[in-house]
Design a protein around this motif. Structure first.
Motif, mmCIF file in Angstrom:
data_model
loop_
_atom_site.group_PDB
_atom_site.id
_atom_site.type_symbol
_atom_site.label_atom_id
_atom_site.label_comp_id
_atom_site.label_asym_id
_atom_site.label_seq_id
_atom_site.Cartn_x
_atom_site.Cartn_y
_atom_site.Cartn_z
ATOM 1 N N ALA A 56 7.648 10.799 -4.178
ATOM 2 C CA ALA A 56 6.591 9.983 -4.776
ATOM 3 C C ALA A 56 5.354 10.000 -3.892
ATOM 4 C CB ALA A 56 7.084 8.549 -4.970
ATOM 5 N N TRP A 57 4.230 10.473 -4.433
ATOM 6 C CA TRP A 57 2.960 10.537 -3.715
ATOM 7 C C TRP A 57 1.956 9.554 -4.324
ATOM 8 C CZ3 TRP A 57 1.619 13.762 0.410
ATOM 9 C CH2 TRP A 57 2.446 14.848 0.680
ATOM 10 N N PHE A 58 1.049 9.093 -3.497
ATOM 11 C CA PHE A 58 -0.128 8.390 -4.009
ATOM 12 C C PHE A 58 -1.246 8.517 -2.986
ATOM 13 C CE2 PHE A 58 -2.968 4.744 -4.587
ATOM 14 C CZ PHE A 58 -3.279 4.882 -5.934
ATOM 15 N N VAL A 59 -2.463 8.759 -3.498
ATOM 16 C CA VAL A 59 -3.659 8.754 -2.659
ATOM 17 C C VAL A 59 -4.579 7.669 -3.190
ATOM 18 C CG1 VAL A 59 -5.538 10.081 -1.664
ATOM 19 C CG2 VAL A 59 -3.435 11.246 -2.367
ATOM 20 N N GLY A 60 -4.896 6.671 -2.350
ATOM 21 C CA GLY A 60 -5.737 5.555 -2.771
ATOM 22 C C GLY A 60 -7.073 5.538 -2.045
ATOM 23 N N LEU A 61 -8.108 5.044 -2.735
ATOM 24 C CA LEU A 61 -9.463 4.969 -2.180
ATOM 25 C C LEU A 61 -10.040 3.587 -2.433
ATOM 26 C CD1 LEU A 61 -10.765 8.101 -4.119
ATOM 27 C CD2 LEU A 61 -9.888 8.178 -1.803
ATOM 28 N N ALA A 62 -10.870 3.100 -1.509
ATOM 29 C CA ALA A 62 -11.600 1.863 -1.740
ATOM 30 C C ALA A 62 -12.912 1.907 -0.943
ATOM 31 C CB ALA A 62 -10.767 0.650 -1.328
ATOM 32 N N PRO A 63 -14.037 1.793 -1.611
ATOM 33 C CA PRO A 63 -14.228 1.871 -3.055
ATOM 34 C C PRO A 63 -14.107 3.313 -3.545
ATOM 35 C CG PRO A 63 -16.339 1.707 -1.957
ATOM 36 C CD PRO A 63 -15.291 1.570 -0.884
ATOM 37 N N ARG A 64 -14.318 3.532 -4.846
ATOM 38 C CA ARG A 64 -14.050 4.853 -5.412
ATOM 39 C C ARG A 64 -15.017 5.918 -4.901
ATOM 40 N NH1 ARG A 64 -15.829 3.333 -11.472
ATOM 41 N NH2 ARG A 64 -15.351 1.289 -10.614
ATOM 42 N N ARG A 65 -16.307 5.547 -4.713
ATOM 43 C CA ARG A 65 -17.308 6.506 -4.248
ATOM 44 C C ARG A 65 -17.716 6.176 -2.818
ATOM 45 N NH1 ARG A 65 -18.640 7.484 -9.844
ATOM 46 N NH2 ARG A 65 -19.984 5.707 -10.279
ATOM 47 N N ASN A 66 -17.870 7.220 -2.009
ATOM 48 C CA ASN A 66 -18.150 7.035 -0.576
ATOM 49 C C ASN A 66 -17.214 5.979 0.015
ATOM 50 O OD1 ASN A 66 -20.295 8.924 -0.443
ATOM 51 N ND2 ASN A 66 -21.670 7.394 -1.356
ATOM 52 N N PRO A 67 -15.920 6.185 -0.097
ATOM 53 C CA PRO A 67 -14.951 5.141 0.287
ATOM 54 C C PRO A 67 -14.980 4.826 1.787
ATOM 55 C CG PRO A 67 -13.836 7.231 -0.115
ATOM 56 C CD PRO A 67 -15.254 7.418 -0.549
ATOM 57 N N ASP A 68 -14.568 3.606 2.081
ATOM 58 C CA ASP A 68 -14.426 3.172 3.473
ATOM 59 C C ASP A 68 -13.028 3.448 4.001
ATOM 60 O OD1 ASP A 68 -17.062 2.100 3.625
ATOM 61 O OD2 ASP A 68 -16.362 0.356 2.481
ATOM 62 N N ILE A 69 -12.087 3.632 3.092
ATOM 63 C CA ILE A 69 -10.709 3.911 3.506
ATOM 64 C C ILE A 69 -10.029 4.787 2.454
ATOM 65 C CG2 ILE A 69 -9.859 1.770 2.445
ATOM 66 C CD1 ILE A 69 -7.710 1.677 4.670
ATOM 67 N N VAL A 70 -9.253 5.734 2.933
ATOM 68 C CA VAL A 70 -8.386 6.561 2.086
ATOM 69 C C VAL A 70 -6.968 6.404 2.616
ATOM 70 C CG1 VAL A 70 -7.757 8.892 1.380
ATOM 71 C CG2 VAL A 70 -10.154 8.231 1.475
ATOM 72 N N VAL A 71 -6.025 6.137 1.744
ATOM 73 C CA VAL A 71 -4.628 5.954 2.145
ATOM 74 C C VAL A 71 -3.754 6.924 1.365
ATOM 75 C CG1 VAL A 71 -2.664 4.389 2.230
ATOM 76 C CG2 VAL A 71 -4.952 3.533 2.746
ATOM 77 N N VAL A 72 -2.960 7.701 2.073
ATOM 78 C CA VAL A 72 -1.988 8.599 1.446
ATOM 79 C C VAL A 72 -0.586 8.080 1.741
ATOM 80 C CG1 VAL A 72 -0.979 10.913 1.459
ATOM 81 C CG2 VAL A 72 -3.452 10.639 1.536
ATOM 82 N N VAL A 73 0.219 7.984 0.700
ATOM 83 C CA VAL A 73 1.614 7.562 0.852
ATOM 84 C C VAL A 73 2.520 8.684 0.347
ATOM 85 C CG1 VAL A 73 3.397 5.916 0.190
ATOM 86 C CG2 VAL A 73 1.053 5.120 0.588
ATOM 87 N N LEU A 74 3.418 9.104 1.185
ATOM 88 C CA LEU A 74 4.493 10.021 0.795
ATOM 89 C C LEU A 74 5.806 9.270 0.952
ATOM 90 C CD1 LEU A 74 6.036 12.674 0.252
ATOM 91 C CD2 LEU A 74 5.772 13.211 2.686
ATOM 92 N N TRP A 75 6.457 9.023 -0.160
ATOM 93 C CA TRP A 75 7.770 8.376 -0.141
ATOM 94 C C TRP A 75 8.768 9.421 -0.621
ATOM 95 C CZ3 TRP A 75 9.056 3.139 -3.028
ATOM 96 C CH2 TRP A 75 10.372 2.781 -2.756
ATOM 97 N N GLN A 76 9.485 10.003 0.332
ATOM 98 C CA GLN A 76 10.430 11.052 -0.027
ATOM 99 C C GLN A 76 11.578 10.463 -0.839
ATOM 100 O OE1 GLN A 76 10.121 12.904 4.270
ATOM 101 N NE2 GLN A 76 11.167 14.374 2.950
ATOM 102 N N ASN A 77 11.875 11.132 -1.956
ATOM 103 C CA ASN A 77 12.898 10.676 -2.901
ATOM 104 C C ASN A 77 12.594 9.264 -3.405
ATOM 105 O OD1 ASN A 77 14.788 12.103 -0.364
ATOM 106 N ND2 ASN A 77 14.561 13.121 -2.342
ATOM 107 N N GLY A 78 11.287 8.973 -3.514
ATOM 108 C CA GLY A 78 10.855 7.657 -4.012
ATOM 109 C C GLY A 78 10.701 7.603 -5.513
#
Length: 639
Positions: A566-588
């Motif tokens: 299970a992957w997810f890449v999150g941004l806040a805010p959507r444009r010129n974001p201040d933070i990007v978070v990637v989550v890799l949950w193996q076998n999630g």
């Protein structure tokens, strides 16, 4: 009347006449005598003149001993100055080989007093037998007060034992930040053959992974020494002078302890990784790899039981999954596909009807649901496989590879951590070079949804999304602020850990807005709608990546290890974001599960910035409304 003395007849010959020594013999004797005198004079001159300094030093060494003063390593702090890694005072026992005549006879007593098997002591001595005899051998680290008392009480019997005060590493407990910080250990024989470790000696402590390894030259400092006067038994009877040690430099990491704690808590009990990045600078705010390990176990003496425990763990706790796990990205790759399709002018007016899948080259490729008619603005948040199968078929593998390579996939990012993996971005050239086979058009279809031969690392995905959402500006991820080290040291780090680094690609404003708005729709009405954060402009993309083919899955009989990643890449805010978070949950399983974890991390970051009154840009762009013609397809899906 005195009688005249009798003449000496010993020198008379048989005929009563004195014999004379032949001139040749006399000359030979004279030359021999002269040669002997020259040899003696030369030897005396060498001893008294040429060797004077050497013998004076040897004589001095008979009564003066240099005791090293080990420099404490620099401490590590987070970006706000909170202490992460400290040192604690410790005492170690060293063996002085030149102080003993019969070491074998002393081994049983040393073994009992220091609680070390005789075989282990012998093995340690053999390990250092190739080093100079005057060099102390580290016998046991971090000895107890009882063992210190034993050495002091047997000073006359065991003059070969010496104690040395040291500063040892104290790492956070429970493996917190372990993969970022790394650990220290004794320099290995293999490392000593590396030019980078030319100035190290056996027994030296060096960084063996993480920041400890990358910035070892900065952290380790310069050892000092203390001259002590000893008697014939090696017992200290006075001091001569001291050269103080120069401590290593403290370093401030880019890690935000509050964000790191949120990420650690999110991954608790799971296998995988989380990376949080500041897209404006490339600063790593958090990095978690789970399961972790305890670096304190490596800082003193690693037990065989603990080593076996982590080496035999099928989830590989020593692997930093944030930079080393190379896995199929699943649908998170669709954002790169969207970029390629828009930049090539293919996706803007492309509409695809999804009826649960499509057939390409005689093979049916399934989609997880029936999406109906979709355009690119809705295919991305709804994560329609059929749409991206079709887009991949129109673009071709080499065009896809061109854009994926531009955003840094298939290559190292250049993060300042050792052993970063590069991942794989397939192309016709790649397949010919690695497999010596041609690329088949049917293989492109799976690549279009992030399956097939394409693999990425979490740090690569974080940097790729950060650059795309920032309008094409990509920064080198890093864990130490550049101004914490000298320009020369920074250049050396960049040369050692090279990668795609800093770069800018051309993106049209219209395409940038389409992509970032579509990512925002993912958390509003798309596959991550369940993770929507009220009051925060939270965007992102889910990804569910199979770990084996359907045929292999049927043969395996199922089980936890066959569940998709299970992957997810999150941004806040959507444009010129201040933070990007990637989550890799193996076998999630579903990417939506990882979206919930990313939401926790982003919420922690945003709330902290609000508390600090940093005016983080939240809800600064209204979410685009769903188009009327797509209302029937706006039901969130499970990816």
């Amino acid at each position: 009347m005195e009688q005249a003395p009798h003449p000496d007849l010993s020198s008379l010959g048989p005929h009563g006449k004195a014999e004379k020594l032949p001139a040749t013999k006399l000359a030979a004797v004279q030359y021999v005598v002269a040669l002997v005198l020259v040899i003696l004079t030369t030897g005396l001159w060498r001893l008294q003149i040429l060797g004077a300094n050497n013998f004076r030093a040897l004589a001095q060494a008979n009564r003066i001993r240099n005791v090293p003063i080990l420099a404490p390593r620099g401490r590590l702090f987070d970006r706000d100055g909170k202490l992460l890694v400290d040192n604690y005072p410790s005492v170690s026992c060293y063996l002085l080989r030149e102080q003993v005549k019969d070491l074998d006879a002393d081994l049983p007593l040393i073994s009992r007093g220091l609680h070390i098997p005789v075989e282990q002591i012998e093995a340690t001595i053999r390990k250092y037998q190739g080093t100079a005899k005057y060099q102390p051998i580290p016998l046991k680290e971090d000895i107890t007060p009882d063992e210190q008392a034993f050495i002091a009480a047997h000073r006359d019997e065991l003059p070969e034992l010496e104690t040395l005060d040291e500063q040892r590493r104290l790492y956070p407990s429970d493996g917190f930040l372990a993969h970022v910080i790394g650990y220290v250990g004794e320099v290995s024989e293999q490392m000593l053959n590396d030019p980078r470790y030319a100035f190290y000696s056996p027994g030296d402590v060096v960084g063996r992974s993480g920041i400890e390894e990358t910035y070892d030259a900065v952290l380790r400092g310069t050892d000092g020494s203390r001259e002590i006067v000893v008697n014939s038994h090696g017992k200290e009877i006075g001091q001569m002078g001291t050269i103080p040690a120069i401590p290593g430099k403290d370093l401030k990491l880019t890690i935000d302890l509050d964000v790191q704690m949120a990420a650690e808590k999110a991954m608790e009990g799971k296998t995988g990784a989380i990376v949080a990045l500041d897209p404006h600078t490339g600063e790593v705010l958090a990095m978690v790899s789970s399961p972790s390990f305890d670096p304190n176990q490596f800082a003193v003496r690693l037990t065989k039981s603990y080593w076996d425990q982590i080496v035999n763990n099928p989830d590989h706790p020593l692997l930093n999954k944030a930079i080393q796990a190379q896995l199929a990205p699943g649908s998170t790759f669709k954002t790169i596909m969207t970029l390629a399709g828009l930049q090539e002018g293919v996706a803007q007016n492309m509409h695809v009807f999804c009826n649960g899948g499509a057939t390409f080259y005689g093979h049916f490729y399934a989609c997880d649901t029936h999406h109906g008619m979709l355009d690119i603005e809705h295919a991305l948040p709804e994560s329609c496989d059929t749409y991206f199968y079709t887009l991949a078929n129109r673009l071709g593998i080499d065009t896809i590879a061109k854009y994926a390579t531009e955003v840094g996939l298939g290559q190292r990012t250049g993060i300042d951590l050792p052993d970063e993996a590069s991942g794989v971005m397939p192309s016709t050239e790649w397949k010919l070079k690695t497999l010596h086979q041609p690329w088949y058009a049917g293989e492109t279809i799976s690549v279009g949804i992030g399956q097939g031969a394409v693999t990425v690392t979490p740090i690569q995905l974080a940097r790729a999304y950060a650059g795309i959402a920032s309008g094409g500006v990509f920064h080198r991820p890093h864990l130490v602020f550049p101004d914490e080290v000298s320009p020369q040291e920074l250049e050396a780090v960049h040369e050692t850990f090279n990668g795609s680094g800093e770069k800018t690609i051309q993106m049209s404003t219209a395409n940038w807005e389409i992509i970032t708005d579509a990512l925002s729709q993912t958390t509003l009405m798309g596959t991550a709608a369940a993770s929507h954060l009220e009051g925060i402009d939270f965007a992102g993309k889910t990804g569910t990546a199979q770990v084996m083919s359907h045929q292999a899955l049927a043969r395996s009989g199922g089980g936890h290890k066959t569940v998709p990643n299970a992957w997810f890449v999150g941004l806040a805010p959507r444009r010129n974001p201040d933070i990007v978070v990637v989550v890799l949950w193996q076998n999630g399983n579903w990417g939506a599960n990882s979206a919930k974890l990313a939401a926790r991390v982003i919420e922690t970051y945003v709330n902290k910035q609000r508390r600090l009154d940093h005016n983080i840009r939240v809800v600064d762009t209204p979410a685009p409304a769903a188009k009327p013609e797509t209302a029937a397809t706006a039901q969130p899906t499970a990816e």
